[in-house]
Design a protein around this motif. Sequence first.
Motif, PDB file in Angstrom:
ATOM      1  N   VAL A 184     -59.112  10.196  80.654  1.00  0.00           N
ATOM      2  CA  VAL A 184     -58.901  11.623  80.437  1.00  0.00           C
ATOM      3  C   VAL A 184     -57.410  11.889  80.614  1.00  0.00           C
ATOM      4  CG1 VAL A 184     -59.543  13.961  81.110  1.00  0.00           C
ATOM      5  CG2 VAL A 184     -61.207  12.098  81.341  1.00  0.00           C
ATOM      6  N   PRO A 185     -56.621  11.803  79.546  1.00  0.00           N
ATOM      7  CA  PRO A 185     -55.181  12.038  79.655  1.00  0.00           C
ATOM      8  C   PRO A 185     -54.875  13.501  79.946  1.00  0.00           C
ATOM      9  CG  PRO A 185     -55.810  11.841  77.366  1.00  0.00           C
ATOM     10  CD  PRO A 185     -57.035  11.512  78.162  1.00  0.00           C
ATOM     11  N   THR A 186     -53.631  13.792  80.228  1.00  0.00           N
ATOM     12  CA  THR A 186     -53.238  15.169  80.527  1.00  0.00           C
ATOM     13  C   THR A 186     -53.472  16.083  79.335  1.00  0.00           C
ATOM     14  OG1 THR A 186     -51.531  14.293  81.994  1.00  0.00           O
ATOM     15  CG2 THR A 186     -51.373  16.626  81.387  1.00  0.00           C
ATOM     16  N   ALA A 187     -53.101  15.627  78.134  1.00  0.00           N
ATOM     17  CA  ALA A 187     -53.272  16.469  76.955  1.00  0.00           C
ATOM     18  C   ALA A 187     -53.239  15.622  75.693  1.00  0.00           C
ATOM     19  CB  ALA A 187     -52.182  17.542  76.892  1.00  0.00           C
ATOM     20  N   LEU A 188     -53.694  16.229  74.612  1.00  0.00           N
ATOM     21  CA  LEU A 188     -53.609  15.654  73.277  1.00  0.00           C
ATOM     22  C   LEU A 188     -52.991  16.711  72.384  1.00  0.00           C
ATOM     23  CD1 LEU A 188     -54.521  13.433  71.152  1.00  0.00           C
ATOM     24  CD2 LEU A 188     -56.621  14.789  70.915  1.00  0.00           C
ATOM     25  N   PHE A 189     -51.956  16.336  71.620  1.00  0.00           N
ATOM     26  CA  PHE A 189     -51.363  17.323  70.728  1.00  0.00           C
ATOM     27  C   PHE A 189     -50.937  16.679  69.421  1.00  0.00           C
ATOM     28  CE2 PHE A 189     -47.736  15.750  73.175  1.00  0.00           C
ATOM     29  CZ  PHE A 189     -46.717  15.641  72.238  1.00  0.00           C
ATOM     30  N   SER A 190     -50.762  17.532  68.399  1.00  0.00           N
ATOM     31  CA  SER A 190     -50.384  17.073  67.068  1.00  0.00           C
ATOM     32  C   SER A 190     -49.231  17.914  66.537  1.00  0.00           C
ATOM     33  CB  SER A 190     -51.566  17.176  66.097  1.00  0.00           C
ATOM     34  OG  SER A 190     -52.635  16.366  66.508  1.00  0.00           O
ATOM     35  N   LEU A 191     -48.238  17.230  65.967  1.00  0.00           N
ATOM     36  CA  LEU A 191     -47.125  17.879  65.287  1.00  0.00           C
ATOM     37  C   LEU A 191     -47.235  17.590  63.800  1.00  0.00           C
ATOM     38  CD1 LEU A 191     -44.189  16.844  67.671  1.00  0.00           C
ATOM     39  CD2 LEU A 191     -45.636  18.888  67.810  1.00  0.00           C
ATOM     40  N   ARG A 192     -46.916  18.578  62.962  1.00  0.00           N
ATOM     41  CA  ARG A 192     -46.943  18.387  61.515  1.00  0.00           C
ATOM     42  C   ARG A 192     -45.529  18.503  60.973  1.00  0.00           C
ATOM     43  NH1 ARG A 192     -50.769  22.376  59.048  1.00  0.00           N
ATOM     44  NH2 ARG A 192     -52.356  20.908  59.791  1.00  0.00           N
ATOM     45  N   ASN A 193     -45.101  17.487  60.220  1.00  0.00           N
ATOM     46  CA  ASN A 193     -43.745  17.517  59.665  1.00  0.00           C
ATOM     47  C   ASN A 193     -43.726  18.297  58.343  1.00  0.00           C
ATOM     48  OD1 ASN A 193     -44.687  15.816  57.634  1.00  0.00           O
ATOM     49  ND2 ASN A 193     -43.805  13.967  58.509  1.00  0.00           N
ATOM     50  N   PRO A 194     -42.543  18.577  57.793  1.00  0.00           N
ATOM     51  CA  PRO A 194     -42.463  19.406  56.586  1.00  0.00           C
ATOM     52  C   PRO A 194     -43.250  18.853  55.398  1.00  0.00           C
ATOM     53  CG  PRO A 194     -40.318  19.254  57.621  1.00  0.00           C
ATOM     54  CD  PRO A 194     -41.216  18.308  58.355  1.00  0.00           C
ATOM     55  N   SER A 195     -43.450  17.545  55.334  1.00  0.00           N
ATOM     56  CA  SER A 195     -44.196  16.961  54.217  1.00  0.00           C
ATOM     57  C   SER A 195     -45.703  17.055  54.408  1.00  0.00           C
ATOM     58  CB  SER A 195     -43.792  15.491  54.034  1.00  0.00           C
ATOM     59  OG  SER A 195     -44.196  14.719  55.162  1.00  0.00           O
ATOM     60  N   GLY A 196     -46.128  17.567  55.575  1.00  0.00           N
ATOM     61  CA  GLY A 196     -47.554  17.739  55.833  1.00  0.00           C
ATOM     62  C   GLY A 196     -48.191  16.641  56.649  1.00  0.00           C
ATOM     63  N   LYS A 197     -47.440  15.609  56.988  1.00  0.00           N
ATOM     64  CA  LYS A 197     -47.979  14.509  57.789  1.00  0.00           C
ATOM     65  C   LYS A 197     -48.094  14.935  59.248  1.00  0.00           C
ATOM     66  CE  LYS A 197     -47.055   9.765  59.301  1.00  0.00           C
ATOM     67  NZ  LYS A 197     -46.094   8.634  59.250  1.00  0.00           N
ATOM     68  N   GLU A 198     -49.210  14.598  59.863  1.00  0.00           N
ATOM     69  CA  GLU A 198     -49.420  14.938  61.270  1.00  0.00           C
ATOM     70  C   GLU A 198     -49.180  13.718  62.154  1.00  0.00           C
ATOM     71  OE1 GLU A 198     -53.132  16.823  62.019  1.00  0.00           O
ATOM     72  OE2 GLU A 198     -52.745  18.480  60.622  1.00  0.00           O
TER      73      GLU A 198
END
Length: 302
Positions: A190-204
Amino acid sequence: MEHMVSPLINPEEAKVPTYPLLDDPYSYVTEIDALTKHQYYYIERKVEQGWITSRDIDIVRFVFVHRWVTLSQIDRIFFPEAERENTARTRMKKLLKYGLLRKIKWTSYSTGKETRPALYEVGASGADVLKFRFATFLGQRDPRHAKPTTMLFRMKYVAVNELYLQMREEFNLVHFEFHPILKINDEQQVPTALFSLRNPSGKEIDFVLICHREDENWLKTIRYQAMFYAAYKTVNRTLTLLIHVSTDEKAKMANHVLSQEGLAGVWFITDDDLFDKNKHITQSFSFIDTEGNRIYYDLGRR
């Protein structure tokens, strides 16, 4: 450790090592607001009459998920620049008065004279709003039945919330979730958090975040986590592991343990990166090379 120094000792004269502000095992609570005893119908009337606004309720929901936050962190999300000087403090006083939030003041034997920001958590009336308006399961996050905790545990959230805010301001942050359950075979983490960033081309780009504060077992915990994530990355190769610690020295110590367990490609971020006004969050993520040097990415260009 925070309870082991005699309370008769003056914090300014205590002979203990100096620690970073959010990584201090000698910090302790000096004052916490009492739980209010408003009945929920009283709070509901205040909502109907406009004394409690939808923004106030949004603040309560935010603080419930993010656990412990500072006034500055609340300001940056909920109050426009023009309002922050007066409106934010006025609204916070009202939230405290009605028991939607409550305030924690603290100090430390490590650095007794240093000014410290108060922390805010959900109050009794705030818990009632969540329970009766949104059918939220509160569990041990209900302040009336809260699980005893340490200042270091609270500081983990303060540090991660600062990371969250800066990413939200500078990146396309499409997901942020506290304490997801990751499983592989019969093991789980159970990690502290999970997050996702999306770049300008749409890749996460997906990150698993692990935040460690100063405690006697943190390196042992890192070793156990390294063994799990080394196996986990074989089935989820796109996931990037991000370790959040207070200083460069701790980042290098953690990286040494991770390397011993065969876990490569780990990113690091430190409190020094987050709170240094001369550094920008887009250039604060790094990895550590074989010689122990931190090599920074520029995520603003990815």
